[in-house]
Design an enzyme around this catalytic site. Structure first.
Site, PDB file in Angstrom:
ATOM      1  N   SER A  31      61.365  -5.492 -25.131  1.00 35.83           N
ATOM      2  CA  SER A  31      60.366  -5.815 -26.147  1.00 35.83           C
ATOM      3  C   SER A  31      60.946  -6.801 -27.145  1.00 35.83           C
ATOM      4  O   SER A  31      62.084  -6.640 -27.599  1.00 35.83           O
ATOM      5  CB  SER A  31      59.927  -4.544 -26.879  1.00 35.83           C
ATOM      6  OG  SER A  31      59.446  -3.573 -25.977  1.00 35.83           O
TER       7      SER A  31
ATOM      8  N   ASP B 223      54.838   2.283 -27.696  1.00 37.38           N
ATOM      9  CA  ASP B 223      55.774   1.432 -26.963  1.00 37.38           C
ATOM     10  C   ASP B 223      55.929   1.883 -25.518  1.00 37.38           C
ATOM     11  O   ASP B 223      56.526   1.178 -24.702  1.00 37.38           O
ATOM     12  CB  ASP B 223      57.130   1.423 -27.670  1.00 37.38           C
ATOM     13  CG  ASP B 223      58.023   0.270 -27.219  1.00 37.38           C
ATOM     14  OD1 ASP B 223      57.483  -0.789 -26.865  1.00 37.38           O
ATOM     15  OD2 ASP B 223      59.254   0.429 -27.226  1.00 37.38           O
TER      16      ASP B 223
ATOM     17  N   GLN C  70      52.176  -6.668 -28.391  1.00 34.87           N
ATOM     18  CA  GLN C  70      53.611  -6.821 -28.169  1.00 34.87           C
ATOM     19  C   GLN C  70      53.853  -7.992 -27.220  1.00 34.87           C
ATOM     20  O   GLN C  70      53.106  -8.176 -26.259  1.00 34.87           O
ATOM     21  CB  GLN C  70      54.206  -5.555 -27.553  1.00 34.87           C
ATOM     22  CG  GLN C  70      55.697  -5.617 -27.283  1.00 34.87           C
ATOM     23  CD  GLN C  70      56.220  -4.328 -26.674  1.00 34.87           C
ATOM     24  OE1 GLN C  70      56.411  -4.248 -25.467  1.00 34.87           O
ATOM     25  NE2 GLN C  70      56.435  -3.309 -27.501  1.00 34.87           N
TER      26      GLN C  70
END
Length: 293
Positions: free
Chosen positions: A234, A212, A284
């Protein structure tokens, strides 16, 4: 994860984050390290949720994929409860669904949802992967800490969420250089600072944590990065694990954004171990907004 400290202390701090308490059957509790951030780093929640799922799966079945949604910002001052639903226990595959809950004004609210699938290894019918880009070795490159020290507030913010993960940079992420096709990818070497135990579940969760980092920034590569002008969040996160990986050894993380529209950017990542093995692929979608002045 306190600032300073040697690598082993940072690895120990990450292990403490991933070491969940089983409060009752299939309900695990995770803690957030002391932070100046107003919300929990998404990679932490994803890594903890994967650990919770894995605690209910036979050790011989490793995770091969996870798919997740960030539902609400996590409050770093509240514990997180991970409730695991045992969806399937098949002959070859095991599937788990995890909901992460926190207290908000006296109520339980869901902040994160994850589905992870685990697979017993079997003989491969076909094997192929993308080759690793030719890049300098991590030992030849500057660290994130060195780059951050030159960029004040923006640099300190980046260090706040990546203390446990060393980064070696192929370019300065703070310099504001806008990328143009076909060269829009961002590449960085990463590894957990210090050593982790020989536990495949821990390394998969640690890689999920690290995946991430830098990913959403790929959506801003064409406008020169964050530059303290943009804010992001996100929306979802997916990881496919292709081969075993040690998250405490150097791995190359390449990210890019093939599409962005309507305030959202799709960001893709590929992970190679130092020997050139393509070990994971990441996807993502994130929300990107200009900061009002």
């Amino acid at each position: 994860m306190s600032p300073g400290g040697d690598g082993d202390s940072q690895a120990a701090a990450l292990l403490q984050v991933l070491d969940l308490e089983e409060r009752e059957t299939d309900v695990f509790v995770g803690q957030t390290p002391t932070t100046r951030l107003q919300r929990i780093f998404g990679g932490q929640v994803a890594g903890q949720a994967l650990m919770a799922a894995g605690r209910t799966v036979p050790a011989e079945r490793g995770v091969h994929s996870l798919h997740s949604y960030f539902l609400r910002p996590g409050d770093p001052h509240e514990e997180i409860r991970y409730a695991v639903d045992r969806i399937r226990d098949g002959r070859s595959f095991t599937t788990r669904r995890v909901l992460a809950w926190q207290r908000r004004k006296g109520e339980d609210v869901a902040i994160f949802a994850l589905t992870a699938d685990f697979h017993a290894p079997e003989p491969a019918v076909v094997e192929h992967s993308l080759p690793m880009p030719v890049v300098p070795a991590p030992e030849e490159l500057p660290s994130l800490a060195e780059a951050a020290a030159r960029h004040g507030k923006e640099g300190s913010g980046a260090m706040e969420i990546s203390r446990a993960v060393e980064q070696r940079l192929l370019e300065d992420p703070f310099e504001g250089r806008a990328k143009q096709p076909p060269d829009t990818s961002i590449r960085v070497w990463m590894r957990v600072a210090g050593r982790l135990p020989d536990d495949a579940a821990v390394h998969a969760a640690a890689l999920t944590f690290a995946s991430d980092l830098t990913l959403l920034g790929a959506g801003l590569a064409r406008v020169g990065g964050w530059q303290d002008r943009y804010a992001g969040a996100s929306l979802d996160h997916a990881v496919w694990f292709h081969a075993p990986v040690r998250a405490d050894d150097w791995f190359l993380y390449e990210t890019d954004s093939p599409a962005a529209s309507g305030g959202r950017a799709l960001c893709l990542g590929r992970v190679w171990s130092a020997d050139g093995t393509h070990v994971a692929t990441v996807a993502q979608e994130g929300l990107l907004r200009a900061i009002a002045r």
